[in-house]
Every structure is written in structure tokens, then in C-alpha cells.
Design a protein around this motif. Structure first.
Motif, PDB file in Angstrom:
ATOM      1  N   SER A  54       0.839  -1.191   0.000  1.00  0.00           N
ATOM      2  CA  SER A  54       0.000   0.000   0.000  1.00  0.00           C
ATOM      3  C   SER A  54       0.881   1.251   0.000  1.00  0.00           C
ATOM      4  CB  SER A  54      -0.879  -0.031   1.252  1.00  0.00           C
ATOM      5  OG  SER A  54      -1.622   1.139   1.323  1.00  0.00           O
ATOM      6  N   GLY A  55       0.571   2.185  -0.886  1.00  0.00           N
ATOM      7  CA  GLY A  55       1.296   3.452  -0.917  1.00  0.00           C
ATOM      8  C   GLY A  55       2.543   3.438  -1.778  1.00  0.00           C
ATOM      9  N   GLY A  57       2.741   3.244  -4.939  1.00  0.00           N
ATOM     10  CA  GLY A  57       2.585   4.014  -6.171  1.00  0.00           C
ATOM     11  C   GLY A  57       1.908   3.242  -7.293  1.00  0.00           C
ATOM     12  N   LYS A  58       1.140   2.225  -6.965  1.00  0.00           N
ATOM     13  CA  LYS A  58       0.468   1.420  -8.005  1.00  0.00           C
ATOM     14  C   LYS A  58      -0.452   2.317  -8.844  1.00  0.00           C
ATOM     15  CE  LYS A  58      -1.174  -1.506  -4.868  1.00  0.00           C
ATOM     16  NZ  LYS A  58      -0.445  -1.033  -3.673  1.00  0.00           N
ATOM     17  N   ASP A  59      -1.265   3.116  -8.164  1.00  0.00           N
ATOM     18  CA  ASP A  59      -2.184   3.994  -8.898  1.00  0.00           C
ATOM     19  C   ASP A  59      -1.416   5.010  -9.736  1.00  0.00           C
ATOM     20  OD1 ASP A  59      -4.542   2.867  -8.201  1.00  0.00           O
ATOM     21  OD2 ASP A  59      -4.926   4.195  -6.491  1.00  0.00           O
ATOM     22  N   ALA A  60      -0.359   5.562  -9.144  1.00  0.00           N
ATOM     23  CA  ALA A  60       0.419   6.589  -9.853  1.00  0.00           C
ATOM     24  C   ALA A  60       1.028   5.989 -11.126  1.00  0.00           C
ATOM     25  CB  ALA A  60       1.502   7.141  -8.938  1.00  0.00           C
ATOM     26  N   ARG A 141      -4.688  -4.327 -11.154  1.00  0.00           N
ATOM     27  CA  ARG A 141      -3.978  -3.696 -10.042  1.00  0.00           C
ATOM     28  C   ARG A 141      -4.515  -4.334  -8.774  1.00  0.00           C
ATOM     29  NH1 ARG A 141      -4.613  -1.020  -5.722  1.00  0.00           N
ATOM     30  NH2 ARG A 141      -3.873   1.101  -5.350  1.00  0.00           N
ATOM     31  N   ARG A 174       5.597   8.465   2.021  1.00  0.00           N
ATOM     32  CA  ARG A 174       4.609   8.670   0.964  1.00  0.00           C
ATOM     33  C   ARG A 174       3.197   8.483   1.492  1.00  0.00           C
ATOM     34  NH1 ARG A 174       7.054   5.477  -4.073  1.00  0.00           N
ATOM     35  NH2 ARG A 174       9.045   6.454  -3.666  1.00  0.00           N
ATOM     36  N   ARG A 178       0.250  11.285   1.637  1.00  0.00           N
ATOM     37  CA  ARG A 178      -0.993  11.083   0.888  1.00  0.00           C
ATOM     38  C   ARG A 178      -2.216  11.538   1.679  1.00  0.00           C
ATOM     39  NH1 ARG A 178      -2.543   5.245  -1.618  1.00  0.00           N
ATOM     40  NH2 ARG A 178      -3.177   4.853   0.510  1.00  0.00           N
ATOM     41  N   ARG A 189      -1.048  -0.644   7.636  1.00  0.00           N
ATOM     42  CA  ARG A 189      -0.503  -0.697   6.278  1.00  0.00           C
ATOM     43  C   ARG A 189       1.022  -0.872   6.297  1.00  0.00           C
ATOM     44  NH1 ARG A 189      -4.208   1.262   1.923  1.00  0.00           N
ATOM     45  NH2 ARG A 189      -6.186   1.405   2.991  1.00  0.00           N
ATOM     46  N   ASN A 209       9.985   1.931  -7.634  1.00  0.00           N
ATOM     47  CA  ASN A 209       9.375   3.240  -7.883  1.00  0.00           C
ATOM     48  C   ASN A 209       9.990   4.219  -6.878  1.00  0.00           C
ATOM     49  OD1 ASN A 209       7.681   5.337  -8.692  1.00  0.00           O
ATOM     50  ND2 ASN A 209       6.043   4.699  -7.305  1.00  0.00           N
ATOM     51  N   ALA A 210      11.150   4.776  -7.255  1.00  0.00           N
ATOM     52  CA  ALA A 210      11.891   5.632  -6.331  1.00  0.00           C
ATOM     53  C   ALA A 210      11.309   7.039  -6.287  1.00  0.00           C
ATOM     54  CB  ALA A 210      13.361   5.676  -6.744  1.00  0.00           C
ATOM     55  N   GLY A 212      10.439  10.596  -6.782  1.00  0.00           N
ATOM     56  CA  GLY A 212      10.700  11.503  -7.906  1.00  0.00           C
ATOM     57  C   GLY A 212      11.067  10.795  -9.202  1.00  0.00           C
TER      58      GLY A 212
HETATM   59  N1  LIG Z   1       7.887   7.863  -7.618  1.00  0.00           N
HETATM   60  C1  LIG Z   1       7.167   8.603  -6.750  1.00  0.00           C
HETATM   61  N2  LIG Z   1       7.737   9.678  -6.156  1.00  0.00           N
HETATM   62  C2  LIG Z   1       7.040  10.441  -5.298  1.00  0.00           C
HETATM   63  N3  LIG Z   1       5.773  10.227  -4.911  1.00  0.00           N
HETATM   64  C3  LIG Z   1       5.141   9.166  -5.466  1.00  0.00           C
HETATM   65  C4  LIG Z   1       5.804   8.301  -6.408  1.00  0.00           C
HETATM   66  N4  LIG Z   1       4.933   7.326  -6.761  1.00  0.00           N
HETATM   67  C5  LIG Z   1       3.786   7.582  -6.090  1.00  0.00           C
HETATM   68  N5  LIG Z   1       3.905   8.671  -5.318  1.00  0.00           N
HETATM   69  C6  LIG Z   1       2.885   9.240  -4.393  1.00  0.00           C
HETATM   70  O1  LIG Z   1       2.775   8.325  -3.301  1.00  0.00           O
HETATM   71  C7  LIG Z   1       1.435   8.255  -2.842  1.00  0.00           C
HETATM   72  C8  LIG Z   1       0.954   6.814  -2.889  1.00  0.00           C
HETATM   73  O2  LIG Z   1       0.821   6.401  -4.233  1.00  0.00           O
HETATM   74  P1  LIG Z   1      -0.442   5.581  -4.775  1.00  0.00           P
HETATM   75  O3  LIG Z   1      -1.705   6.107  -4.189  1.00  0.00           O
HETATM   76  O4  LIG Z   1      -0.303   5.501  -6.254  1.00  0.00           O
HETATM   77  O5  LIG Z   1      -0.105   4.165  -4.079  1.00  0.00           O
HETATM   78  P2  LIG Z   1      -0.886   2.768  -4.181  1.00  0.00           P
HETATM   79  O6  LIG Z   1       0.171   1.727  -4.266  1.00  0.00           O
HETATM   80  O7  LIG Z   1      -1.866   2.835  -5.297  1.00  0.00           O
HETATM   81  O8  LIG Z   1      -1.592   2.728  -2.747  1.00  0.00           O
HETATM   82  P3  LIG Z   1      -2.883   1.876  -2.206  1.00  0.00           P
HETATM   83  O9  LIG Z   1      -2.553   0.436  -2.454  1.00  0.00           O
HETATM   84  O10 LIG Z   1      -2.939   2.219  -0.747  1.00  0.00           O
HETATM   85  O11 LIG Z   1      -4.060   2.378  -2.980  1.00  0.00           O
HETATM   86  C9  LIG Z   1       0.616   9.170  -3.738  1.00  0.00           C
HETATM   87  O12 LIG Z   1       0.453  10.395  -3.082  1.00  0.00           O
HETATM   88  C10 LIG Z   1       1.495   9.300  -4.994  1.00  0.00           C
HETATM   89  O13 LIG Z   1       1.268  10.526  -5.665  1.00  0.00           O
END
Ligand SMILES: Nc1ncnc2c1ncn2[C@@H]1O[C@H](COP(=O)(O)OP(=O)(O)OP(=O)(O)O)[C@@H](O)[C@H]1O
Length: 239
Positions: A54-55, A57-60, A141, A174, A178, A189, A209-210, A212
Motif C-alpha cells: 500500500s502506498g 505508487g500502483k495507482d500513480a 492492479r 509517501r 498522501r 498498512r 518506484n523511487a 521523484g
Molecule cells: N515515484 C514517486 N515519487 C514520489 N511520490 C510518489 C511516487 N509514486 C507515487 N507517489 C505518491 O505516493 C502516494 C501513494 O501512491 P499511490 O496512491 O499511487 O499508491 P498505491 O500503491 O496505489 O496505494 P494503495 O494500495 O494504498 O491504494 C501518492 O500520493 C502518490 O502521488
């Protein structure tokens, strides 16, 4: 000893013949005409499972993939969890009541489902079969638990990508930024994420997914998809 490759007719010198003449001479020499059919059949539709804590960045990552690539269908998960601010029904998730969700379970309409942090999440089968029939690749996802279930269902017929942050500290950072979690859910989480990293070994690829470096992570996922599409022995997913 007879020469089996001896040409049946003479091939004109390149500079003395037109291209059609040359082609005809080559065809006549080989004893058959050149086919314009593709040498390889088109690649099979691919199922790509993107997972990670979780968190991470899967959605990003998925948001960016969606912008940059055609012929991918991003399956919209069904969930009984309440909508977060800014989320859109049918786009982020199909939001439904627990009763509606359980009725889909009864009708065997979900590829897999699970109770996650007190809410149901599941993958509607229909979206996958419909889009695969149209030649789309499918992106799923799911959380780690979902990926493990999908591995059991799909085996090696799908490609499994594990997304990680560069460090645990970065992941927690992160999640805090969020601002979607309470202190309690944050703790759950983060503790879960610690355990989940142990499951990397069940995946085909790992993508960092580092901070930036989202674009780099997306590029790597795209390269994985491209490489999978170019495989001689193609995966063949059947739902
Ligand atoms: N490479 C990155 N650098 C900086 N911030 C990032 C990066 N990738 C994602 N983020 C930020 O980190 C936060 C978490 O990302 P995201 O919501 O995509 O995670 P997720 O894996 O989909 O989480 P969940 O499983 O809880 O839904 C968001 O605010 C997103 O904008």
C-alpha cells in the motif's frame, strides 16, 4: 553429388533489372511466390498483474501507463469500501454495497475477491474476457494478497510485476504525505508492507518506484510489457 540449391532460372544483375523483374526472377528461382502474410502470428493478449505494498505508487504508475499506451485495458476493481474524495465511480473502482458485492460472488462473476481492511475488493471477470476478445492487453492492479490468489488461478499464464519503494522509510513517508490514512490504518498498512516484501519471490519482475522517479518506473513497466509481447513462447491466459 547433385546441387539441390541450383537455381531453376537465372537471376538478372541488380543494375539491369527493375524491382518487379528481380522479384519475379527470385520467386521463379525459389519455386514459389513471396507471401506478404506476417511471418509471426500477432502476440496473444497479455494479462499484466501490478502489485505492491500500500502506498508504493500502483495507482500513480497505472495513471501514467494509461496516458502513454494504447491497447491496454485497466480493469476497474469492484469494492464495497466508501469512495474517497476525488474518486469517481466506474473509473477508480466500481463502488457498491456489501450486499451487491456478495451477489456478484454468488453468481461467480469475480475472478478473485478478498476482504481487505474490512472491505471487499474483487475483479469482475467479464471486463477481462470482453477486452481480451477485442485484442487488448489487460492490466490488473491488486494488493499482494490478490496477486497471490491470482498466481494460483492464472499460474504462469499472466505476468506478475511487484512494485517497491526504494526503502521502507520512503514508503511510510509517501503514505503520510498522501493524507488518506488515520494513525491506526497507517500502522496496519506499514506493518503489512513489511511482511509483504517477503512475497517478491512469487513475482516475475520487480520495479523500484523511487522518490521523484515515477517516469522511470513507468518506462520499465512498459519495457516489460514490450519484452513479453516479443516472447517466442507466449503466455496464453484463459479466464
Ligand atoms: N515515484 C514517486 N515519487 C514520489 N511520490 C510518489 C511516487 N509514486 C507515487 N507517489 C505518491 O505516493 C502516494 C501513494 O501512491 P499511490 O496512491 O499511487 O499508491 P498505491 O500503491 O496505489 O496505494 P494503495 O494500495 O494504498 O491504494 C501518492 O500520493 C502518490 O502521488
Amino acid at each position: 553429388m547433385g546441387d539441390t540449391h541450383k537455381p531453376k532460372s537465372t537471376i538478372p544483375q541488380l543494375e539491369k533489372a527493375t524491382k518487379p523483374e528481380l522479384l519475379r526472377a527470385l520467386e521463379s528461382s525459389l519455386g514459389s511466390s513471396f507471401s506478404s502474410e506476417p511471418i509471426c502470428p500477432p502476440p496473444n493478449p497479455l494479462i499484466i498483474v501490478i502489485s505492491g505494498p500500500s502506498g508504493v505508487g500502483k495507482d500513480a504508475v497505472i495513471r501514467k501507463l494509461r496516458e502513454g499506451r494504447e491497447n491496454l485495458h485497466f480493469v476497474v476493481t469492484a469494492t464495497s469500501r466508501p469512495m474517497r474524495p476525488g474518486e469517481v465511480d466506474g473509473k477508480d473502482y466500481y463502488f457498491m454495497s456489501k450486499e451487491e458485492f456478495l451477489s456478484m460472488v454468488d453468481k461467480n462473476e469475480l475472478l478473485e475477491y478478498a476482504l481487505v481492511y474490512g472491505d471487499y475488493k474483487g475483479i469482475p471477470k467479464r471486463q477481462i474476457t470482453d477486452y481480451m476478445a477485442k485484442g487488448y492487453d489487460i492490466v490488473l492492479r491488486v494488493d499482494i494478497q490478490g496477486a497471490q490468489t491470482l498466481r494460483k488461478i492464472l499460474g504462469n499464464s499472466a505476468v506478475f510485476i511487484f512494485l517497491v519503494a526504494e526503502s521502507e522509510l520512503e514508503l511510510v513517508d509517501r503514505l503520510i504525505d498522501r493524507k488518506t490514512e488515520t494513525a491506526e490504518s497507517l500502522l496496519v498498512r506499514v506493518a503489512t508492507a513489511r511482511e509483504e516484501v517477503q512475497h517478491i519471490k512469487n513475482f516475475d519482475y520487480v520495479v523500484v518506484n523511487a522518490e521523484g522517479k515515477l517516469d522511470y518506473a513507468v518506462k520499465l513497466v512498459e519495457s516489460i510489457i514490450d519484452a513479453e509481447k516479443a516472447k517466442v513462447r507466449q503466455r496464453r491466459a484463459v479466464i
